[in-house]
Design a protein around this motif. Structure first.
Motif, PDB file in Angstrom:
ATOM      1  N   CYS A 136      -5.289   1.398   2.421  1.00  0.00           N
ATOM      2  CA  CYS A 136      -5.467   1.764   1.016  1.00  0.00           C
ATOM      3  C   CYS A 136      -6.894   1.409   0.587  1.00  0.00           C
TER       4      CYS A 136
ATOM      5  N   TYR B 165       7.541   6.978  -0.485  1.00  0.00           N
ATOM      6  CA  TYR B 165       7.031   6.990  -1.848  1.00  0.00           C
ATOM      7  C   TYR B 165       7.634   8.184  -2.587  1.00  0.00           C
TER       8      TYR B 165
ATOM      9  N   ALA C  61       6.500  11.089  -4.351  1.00  0.00           N
ATOM     10  CA  ALA C  61       5.235  11.824  -4.363  1.00  0.00           C
ATOM     11  C   ALA C  61       5.386  13.125  -5.144  1.00  0.00           C
TER      12      ALA C  61
ATOM     13  N   ARG D 212       0.718  13.672  -3.776  1.00  0.00           N
ATOM     14  CA  ARG D 212      -0.013  12.624  -4.499  1.00  0.00           C
ATOM     15  C   ARG D 212       0.967  11.505  -4.834  1.00  0.00           C
ATOM     16  N   MET D 213       0.592  10.294  -4.460  1.00  0.00           N
ATOM     17  CA  MET D 213       1.489   9.153  -4.652  1.00  0.00           C
ATOM     18  C   MET D 213       0.685   7.916  -5.014  1.00  0.00           C
ATOM     19  N   LYS D 214       1.372   6.922  -5.548  1.00  0.00           N
ATOM     20  CA  LYS D 214       0.743   5.671  -5.984  1.00  0.00           C
ATOM     21  C   LYS D 214       1.054   4.566  -4.992  1.00  0.00           C
ATOM     22  N   CYS D 215       0.064   3.751  -4.685  1.00  0.00           N
ATOM     23  CA  CYS D 215       0.262   2.618  -3.775  1.00  0.00           C
ATOM     24  C   CYS D 215       1.210   1.620  -4.416  1.00  0.00           C
TER      25      CYS D 215
ATOM     26  N   ASP E 285      -2.758  -0.141  -8.199  1.00  0.00           N
ATOM     27  CA  ASP E 285      -2.698   1.042  -9.059  1.00  0.00           C
ATOM     28  C   ASP E 285      -3.437   2.235  -8.472  1.00  0.00           C
ATOM     29  N   ASN E 286      -3.854   2.155  -7.234  1.00  0.00           N
ATOM     30  CA  ASN E 286      -4.606   3.240  -6.608  1.00  0.00           C
ATOM     31  C   ASN E 286      -3.659   4.395  -6.231  1.00  0.00           C
ATOM     32  N   HIS E 287      -4.156   5.614  -6.371  1.00  0.00           N
ATOM     33  CA  HIS E 287      -3.429   6.810  -5.949  1.00  0.00           C
ATOM     34  C   HIS E 287      -4.153   7.434  -4.760  1.00  0.00           C
TER      35      HIS E 287
ATOM     36  N   GLU F 235      -4.016  10.943  -1.950  1.00  0.00           N
ATOM     37  CA  GLU F 235      -3.527  12.302  -1.760  1.00  0.00           C
ATOM     38  C   GLU F 235      -3.587  12.662  -0.281  1.00  0.00           C
TER      39      GLU F 235
END
Length: 329
Positions: free
Chosen positions: A55, A68, A70, A87-90, A94-96, A98
């Protein structure tokens, strides 16, 4: 399960079948919250990470297989295969990030927010079987000589890989062997052995009951069978042993100091070899006794000088000695 869900739908009192299904009547989507961005061409799916990544937000490692929620979006086409972006969130920050599908290379491509952990290798160096590329397939279809050379290389590669494949097959067979089938085979073999043991115990019981013995019989072996066969050939029956004992008694001299008789020596050996029956011996004894009684009846009661002559004894000692003298002369 699906039928029970379909039957357990709740229809409100003001439901009008003319308006369509329950979703249209209530103004909702069948996917519920997963379709909250359906008007933008986005649906929410459960996405599984295809490989290990790092990440870019928290610099943590995310392993392959982590799932996740997504956002799935269609971004293009590869011939007739659609290309999707996820597209998903870690889950650690708070990082996304793709990720996009790559149908041309049968892989996934990271667009942003993460980087792939480089642990890839050439499958040919790892002795893996890989499909041919489209260029090689086209050349195999057009060039006959190249196809012949390629077949020779494939045959050599197959011969080289055969021992390794055999080892892998044996390992997989030992690891993934069906325990149920093995258990069935083992139980079937055990039942057969149990029947054989019961049958042998019944035979042993009958033998012990017939012989009036109280012993524990051991299992029969090949050496025991051979020894029993040899003893059967060497042993004699009770009748034969009794006849030999009677014959020895008949051929034995009446007096301890008597010499060898004509029935001894070679004649005795011949009689023993010919195995005379007890009936024949009895007939011969009767004939000898009748001859002796006839000689005694015809002989005078007194000798020349007037002395009385005693009767002949039934013993065969005189005949034995006379026959022995005759034979010696």
């Amino acid at each position: 399960m699906g039928e029970r869900k379909g039957q357990n739908k709740y229809y409100p009192p003001d439901y009008d079948p003319k308006k369509g299904g329950l979703n249209k009547f209530q103004g909702t989507h069948a996917l519920r919250e997963r379709a909250r961005k359906i008007h933008l061409g986005i649906i929410i799916i459960r996405f599984e990470m295809p490989y290990n990544i790092w990440c870019d937000g928290c610099k943590n490692h995310i392993g392959m297989g982590v799932r996740y929620n997504a956002e799935k979006t269609k971004v293009g086409m590869y011939y007739s295969t659609p290309i999707y972006k996820f597209r998903m969130k870690c889950h650690l920050c708070d990082n996304h990030f793709e990720i996009q599908t790559d149908p041309g290379n049968l892989d996934y491509t990271i667009l942003s927010g993460a980087r792939r952990q480089e642990n890839r290798w050439d499958p040919l160096q790892n002795e893996q079987v890989v499909p041919e590329t489209k260029e090689v397939q086209k050349r195999l279809f057009d060039d006959a000589m190249y196809k012949l050379e390629h077949q020779a290389k494939d045959a050599k590669a197959a011969a080289d890989a055969k021992p390794v494949l055999q080892k892998l097959f044996e390992r997989n067979q030992s690891v993934w062997d069906d325990t149920y089938e093995a258990n069935c085979r083992l139980r079937t073999e055990f039942r057969h052995q149990k029947k054989e043991i019961k049958g042998q115990q019944e035979l042993d019981r009958q033998l012990l009951a017939k012989s009036s013995l109280d012993l524990t019989l051991l299992p029969e072996t090949d050496q025991d069978r051979q020894m029993a066969a040899l003893m059967k050939l060497q042993t004699k029956s009770a009748i034969e042993r009794a006849s030999e004992q009677r014959l020895d008694l008949l051929m034995r001299p009446a007096l301890p100091g008597a010499t060898a008789t004509t029935f001894g020596g070679l004649k005795r050996q011949k009689i023993l070899n010919s195995q005379l029956q007890l009936q024949d011996l009895g007939i011969r004894r009767k004939q000898v006794q009748s001859d002796q009684s006839a000689d005694v009846a015809s002989a005078p009661d007194k000798s020349e000088d007037g002395a009385s002559v005693p009767e002949k004894s039934l013993s065969l000692v005189g005949e034995y000695s006379s026959s022995d003298n005759d034979s010696n002369s």
